[in-house]
Design a protein around this motif. Structure first.
Motif, PDB file in Angstrom:
ATOM      1  N   LYS A   1      -5.039  21.266 -32.439  1.00  0.00           N
ATOM      2  CA  LYS A   1      -4.993  22.196 -33.641  1.00  0.00           C
ATOM      3  C   LYS A   1      -6.430  23.130 -33.272  1.00  0.00           C
ATOM      4  O   LYS A   1      -7.623  22.714 -33.100  1.00  0.00           O
ATOM      5  CB  LYS A   1      -5.052  21.533 -35.038  1.00  0.00           C
ATOM      6  CG  LYS A   1      -4.619  22.775 -35.944  1.00  0.00           C
ATOM      7  CD  LYS A   1      -4.723  22.216 -37.095  1.00  0.00           C
ATOM      8  CE  LYS A   1      -4.265  23.376 -38.119  1.00  0.00           C
ATOM      9  NZ  LYS A   1      -4.185  22.601 -39.548  1.00  0.00           N
TER      10      LYS A   1
ATOM     11  N   ASP B   1      -0.798  20.817 -28.498  1.00  0.00           N
ATOM     12  CA  ASP B   1      -0.896  19.253 -29.247  1.00  0.00           C
ATOM     13  C   ASP B   1      -2.210  19.162 -29.788  1.00  0.00           C
ATOM     14  O   ASP B   1      -2.723  18.075 -30.299  1.00  0.00           O
ATOM     15  CB  ASP B   1      -0.362  18.201 -28.285  1.00  0.00           C
ATOM     16  CG  ASP B   1      -1.278  18.251 -26.793  1.00  0.00           C
ATOM     17  OD1 ASP B   1      -2.183  18.919 -26.596  1.00  0.00           O
ATOM     18  OD2 ASP B   1      -1.216  17.119 -26.248  1.00  0.00           O
TER      19      ASP B   1
ATOM     20  N   LYS C   1       2.401  15.509 -32.599  1.00  0.00           N
ATOM     21  CA  LYS C   1       2.115  16.655 -33.533  1.00  0.00           C
ATOM     22  C   LYS C   1       1.688  17.868 -32.465  1.00  0.00           C
ATOM     23  O   LYS C   1       1.218  17.698 -31.490  1.00  0.00           O
ATOM     24  CB  LYS C   1       0.730  16.426 -34.240  1.00  0.00           C
ATOM     25  CG  LYS C   1       1.012  15.886 -35.854  1.00  0.00           C
ATOM     26  CD  LYS C   1       0.131  16.060 -36.569  1.00  0.00           C
ATOM     27  CE  LYS C   1       0.217  15.055 -37.982  1.00  0.00           C
ATOM     28  NZ  LYS C   1      -0.946  15.016 -38.834  1.00  0.00           N
ATOM     29  N   CYS C   2       2.531  18.971 -32.968  1.00  0.00           N
ATOM     30  CA  CYS C   2       2.050  20.236 -32.213  1.00  0.00           C
ATOM     31  C   CYS C   2       2.004  21.397 -33.227  1.00  0.00           C
ATOM     32  O   CYS C   2       2.149  21.243 -34.337  1.00  0.00           O
ATOM     33  CB  CYS C   2       3.142  20.214 -31.116  1.00  0.00           C
ATOM     34  SG  CYS C   2       4.961  20.524 -31.666  1.00  0.00           S
ATOM     35  N   TYR C   3       1.483  22.552 -32.499  1.00  0.00           N
ATOM     36  CA  TYR C   3       1.015  23.615 -33.383  1.00  0.00           C
ATOM     37  C   TYR C   3       1.689  24.686 -32.629  1.00  0.00           C
ATOM     38  O   TYR C   3       1.290  24.852 -31.222  1.00  0.00           O
ATOM     39  CB  TYR C   3      -0.447  23.652 -33.710  1.00  0.00           C
ATOM     40  CG  TYR C   3      -0.865  22.213 -33.935  1.00  0.00           C
ATOM     41  CD1 TYR C   3      -1.104  21.798 -35.389  1.00  0.00           C
ATOM     42  CD2 TYR C   3      -1.420  21.177 -33.199  1.00  0.00           C
ATOM     43  CE1 TYR C   3      -1.368  20.549 -35.761  1.00  0.00           C
ATOM     44  CE2 TYR C   3      -1.821  19.720 -33.641  1.00  0.00           C
ATOM     45  CZ  TYR C   3      -1.783  19.604 -34.914  1.00  0.00           C
ATOM     46  OH  TYR C   3      -2.233  18.621 -35.204  1.00  0.00           O
TER      47      TYR C   3
ATOM     48  N   LYS D   1       5.303  10.052 -32.249  1.00  0.00           N
ATOM     49  CA  LYS D   1       5.677  11.454 -32.402  1.00  0.00           C
ATOM     50  C   LYS D   1       4.255  12.002 -31.958  1.00  0.00           C
ATOM     51  O   LYS D   1       3.307  11.665 -32.452  1.00  0.00           O
ATOM     52  CB  LYS D   1       6.049  11.725 -33.493  1.00  0.00           C
ATOM     53  CG  LYS D   1       7.505  11.406 -33.753  1.00  0.00           C
ATOM     54  CD  LYS D   1       8.012  11.977 -35.156  1.00  0.00           C
ATOM     55  CE  LYS D   1       9.309  11.443 -35.398  1.00  0.00           C
ATOM     56  NZ  LYS D   1      10.007  11.979 -36.568  1.00  0.00           N
TER      57      LYS D   1
ATOM     58  N   CYS E   1       9.465  20.902 -33.685  1.00  0.00           N
ATOM     59  CA  CYS E   1       8.881  22.264 -33.533  1.00  0.00           C
ATOM     60  C   CYS E   1      10.404  23.029 -32.456  1.00  0.00           C
ATOM     61  O   CYS E   1      10.484  24.166 -32.990  1.00  0.00           O
ATOM     62  CB  CYS E   1       7.750  22.079 -32.551  1.00  0.00           C
ATOM     63  SG  CYS E   1       7.384  23.771 -31.694  1.00  0.00           S
TER      64      CYS E   1
ATOM     65  N   ASP F   1       7.575   7.234 -36.837  1.00  0.00           N
ATOM     66  CA  ASP F   1       6.642   8.173 -36.648  1.00  0.00           C
ATOM     67  C   ASP F   1       5.481   7.940 -35.740  1.00  0.00           C
ATOM     68  O   ASP F   1       4.802   8.780 -35.292  1.00  0.00           O
ATOM     69  CB  ASP F   1       5.865   8.798 -38.007  1.00  0.00           C
ATOM     70  CG  ASP F   1       6.994   9.551 -38.764  1.00  0.00           C
ATOM     71  OD1 ASP F   1       7.863  10.158 -38.126  1.00  0.00           O
ATOM     72  OD2 ASP F   1       6.738   9.429 -40.067  1.00  0.00           O
TER      73      ASP F   1
ATOM     74  N   GLU G   1       2.105  23.934 -38.196  1.00  0.00           N
ATOM     75  CA  GLU G   1       2.126  22.377 -37.609  1.00  0.00           C
ATOM     76  C   GLU G   1       3.549  22.023 -37.832  1.00  0.00           C
ATOM     77  O   GLU G   1       3.941  22.183 -39.006  1.00  0.00           O
ATOM     78  CB  GLU G   1       0.932  21.877 -38.507  1.00  0.00           C
ATOM     79  CG  GLU G   1       0.826  20.346 -38.238  1.00  0.00           C
ATOM     80  CD  GLU G   1      -0.391  19.455 -38.934  1.00  0.00           C
ATOM     81  OE1 GLU G   1       0.031  18.403 -39.199  1.00  0.00           O
ATOM     82  OE2 GLU G   1      -1.105  20.192 -39.282  1.00  0.00           O
ATOM     83  N   TYR G   2       3.791  21.066 -36.927  1.00  0.00           N
ATOM     84  CA  TYR G   2       4.900  19.948 -36.914  1.00  0.00           C
ATOM     85  C   TYR G   2       4.513  18.735 -36.583  1.00  0.00           C
ATOM     86  O   TYR G   2       3.721  18.395 -35.697  1.00  0.00           O
ATOM     87  CB  TYR G   2       5.929  20.736 -35.460  1.00  0.00           C
ATOM     88  CG  TYR G   2       6.323  22.022 -35.503  1.00  0.00           C
ATOM     89  CD1 TYR G   2       7.511  22.328 -36.478  1.00  0.00           C
ATOM     90  CD2 TYR G   2       5.511  23.166 -35.357  1.00  0.00           C
ATOM     91  CE1 TYR G   2       7.835  23.620 -36.408  1.00  0.00           C
ATOM     92  CE2 TYR G   2       5.893  24.505 -35.453  1.00  0.00           C
ATOM     93  CZ  TYR G   2       7.085  24.938 -35.951  1.00  0.00           C
ATOM     94  OH  TYR G   2       7.495  26.138 -36.101  1.00  0.00           O
ATOM     95  N   LYS G   3       5.303  17.913 -37.201  1.00  0.00           N
ATOM     96  CA  LYS G   3       5.421  16.596 -37.167  1.00  0.00           C
ATOM     97  C   LYS G   3       5.506  15.845 -35.607  1.00  0.00           C
ATOM     98  O   LYS G   3       5.112  15.034 -35.289  1.00  0.00           O
ATOM     99  CB  LYS G   3       6.215  15.688 -37.950  1.00  0.00           C
ATOM    100  CG  LYS G   3       5.832  15.598 -39.353  1.00  0.00           C
ATOM    101  CD  LYS G   3       6.751  14.958 -40.368  1.00  0.00           C
ATOM    102  CE  LYS G   3       6.480  15.242 -41.742  1.00  0.00           C
ATOM    103  NZ  LYS G   3       7.289  14.420 -42.579  1.00  0.00           N
ATOM    104  N   SER G   4       6.460  16.769 -35.019  1.00  0.00           N
ATOM    105  CA  SER G   4       7.004  16.243 -33.496  1.00  0.00           C
ATOM    106  C   SER G   4       7.298  17.521 -32.669  1.00  0.00           C
ATOM    107  O   SER G   4       7.438  18.475 -33.251  1.00  0.00           O
ATOM    108  CB  SER G   4       7.960  15.333 -33.674  1.00  0.00           C
ATOM    109  OG  SER G   4       9.267  15.851 -34.333  1.00  0.00           O
TER     110      SER G   4
END
Length: 124
Positions: free
Chosen positions: A118, A116, A67-69, A65, A87, A62, A80-83
């Motif tokens: 929030k 990327d 994060k993206c929203y 990675k 998404c 991880d 929210e997504y981990k990667s």
């Protein structure tokens, strides 16, 4: 060379890195570097030794990675997504489209803004 899922389950054995890179249409160095760094490549883990089930704690899964929203057309936060990959999978597009949407602040499928960062409300 051996291929595993991101859960550590054995998938298949390859004769060489070149064979796998031809199948996945990528540079052999992306798989070779993943073996050396013990990181994922192409959505898989790769090793030069066969394990029945690999110990995920020995891999750096991880760390790289992003994060993206996702946000609605009105700019309201959705999820929210981990990667970027996670998404893309959920909204049924490519990771490249998500990455470009983040850079260009444009809508995907006239439905989602992706960032990327929030925000409480996406700055349209």
């Amino acid at each position: 060379m051996y291929q595993y899922s991101l859960n550590g389950e054995f998938i298949t054995e390859w004769n060489s890195i070149v064979d796998a890179s031809i199948k996945y249409k990528c540079s052999s160095s992306c798989i070779g570097q993943a073996i050396f760094d013990r990181t994922p490549s192409l959505g898989y883990l790769w090793t030069d030794y066969k394990y029945e089930h690999i110990d995920l704690s020995t891999f750096h899964i991880d760390e790289n990675k992003t994060k993206c929203y996702t946000y609605s057309v009105e700019g309201k936060f959705i999820k929210e997504y981990k990667s970027i990959h996670d998404c893309a999978k959920e909204i049924e597009t490519t990771a490249g489209n998500v990455a470009n949407a983040i850079k260009g602040k444009y809508l995907i499928y006239k439905t989602y803004y992706v960032s990327d960062i929030k925000y409480e409300t996406f700055p349209i």
